[in-house]
Scaffold this motif. Structure first.
Motif, mmCIF file in Angstrom:
data_model
loop_
_atom_site.group_PDB
_atom_site.id
_atom_site.type_symbol
_atom_site.label_atom_id
_atom_site.label_comp_id
_atom_site.label_asym_id
_atom_site.label_seq_id
_atom_site.Cartn_x
_atom_site.Cartn_y
_atom_site.Cartn_z
ATOM 1 N N VAL A 100 0.573 -0.423 -0.198
ATOM 2 C CA VAL A 100 -0.349 -0.098 0.361
ATOM 3 C C VAL A 100 0.600 1.771 0.068
ATOM 4 N N VAL A 101 1.860 1.159 1.439
ATOM 5 C CA VAL A 101 2.882 2.440 0.886
ATOM 6 C C VAL A 101 4.069 2.757 -0.390
ATOM 7 N N ILE A 102 3.935 1.745 -0.997
ATOM 8 C CA ILE A 102 4.429 2.025 -2.594
ATOM 9 C C ILE A 102 3.851 2.665 -3.223
ATOM 10 N N ALA A 103 2.930 1.700 -3.506
ATOM 11 C CA ALA A 103 1.043 1.804 -4.344
ATOM 12 C C ALA A 103 1.142 3.136 -4.198
ATOM 13 N N ALA A 104 0.960 3.963 -2.817
ATOM 14 C CA ALA A 104 0.383 5.607 -2.401
ATOM 15 C C ALA A 104 1.807 6.232 -3.039
ATOM 16 N N LEU A 105 2.585 6.096 -2.324
ATOM 17 C CA LEU A 105 4.452 7.148 -3.111
ATOM 18 C C LEU A 105 4.576 7.106 -4.287
ATOM 19 N N PHE A 106 4.411 5.662 -5.099
ATOM 20 C CA PHE A 106 4.137 6.382 -6.404
ATOM 21 C C PHE A 106 3.528 6.793 -7.064
#
Length: 161
Positions: free
Chosen positions: A50-56
């Protein structure tokens, strides 16, 4: 830099606010489901996805918002594309770092990580579509006079000659 607003700015701000709210909800749901499916490793895998998707997904909207601050400047177009391209390069570097750091981690449950990542990306795409469908964007970024006949008046009575 000019203070002139760009018509995409409210859309991108709304997307970032909604995305932040949905990311928080997905993090909670993903953590609970990940924990139920694969224990503590599933919890951390879901949070990482979730964090990687939100960051990108946030980097692109944020870079466009930052670039829009130069709207009206003679160098707006090269500044805009330089900042957006810089955001894409940043995402590429972060992707490579995340790939090399996460690929051999013993706590990554690949299926939980993948599902959390895909659900987060799909939620972000849904937010983009919903916000774009609901926003009213002017066709031209101009400010119209409050009285369209004001330019034709020659006296104070309001009648055109």
């Amino acid at each position: 830099m000019s203070a002139s607003p760009v018509s995409s700015t409210p859309i991108l701000r709304t997307v970032l606010v909604w995305s932040g709210s949905v990311t928080a909800a997905l993090a909670v749901v993903g953590a609970v489901v990940g924990y139920l499916v694969a224990g503590t490793d599933g919890l951390w895998s879901a949070l990482a996805g979730v964090v990687i998707a939100a960051l990108f997904l946030g980097i692109t909207a944020a870079s466009i918002l930052i670039a829009n601050r130069w709207f009206g400047d003679a160098l707006y177009v090269p500044i805009f594309f330089g900042i957006v391209l810089g955001g894409w390069l940043l995402k590429f570097v972060v992707f490579l770092v995340a790939l090399f750091v996460l690929r051999d981690q013993p706590w990554i449950e690949t299926s939980v990580f993948f599902v959390a990542l895909v659900v987060s990306v799909l939620a972000s795409l849904a937010i983009d579509v919903i916000v774009l469908l609901r926003m009213r964007v002017p066709v031209v970024d101009v400010e119209l006079p409050s009285d369209p006949d004001a330019g034709d008046r020659t006296d104070d009575s309001g009648a055109a000659s």
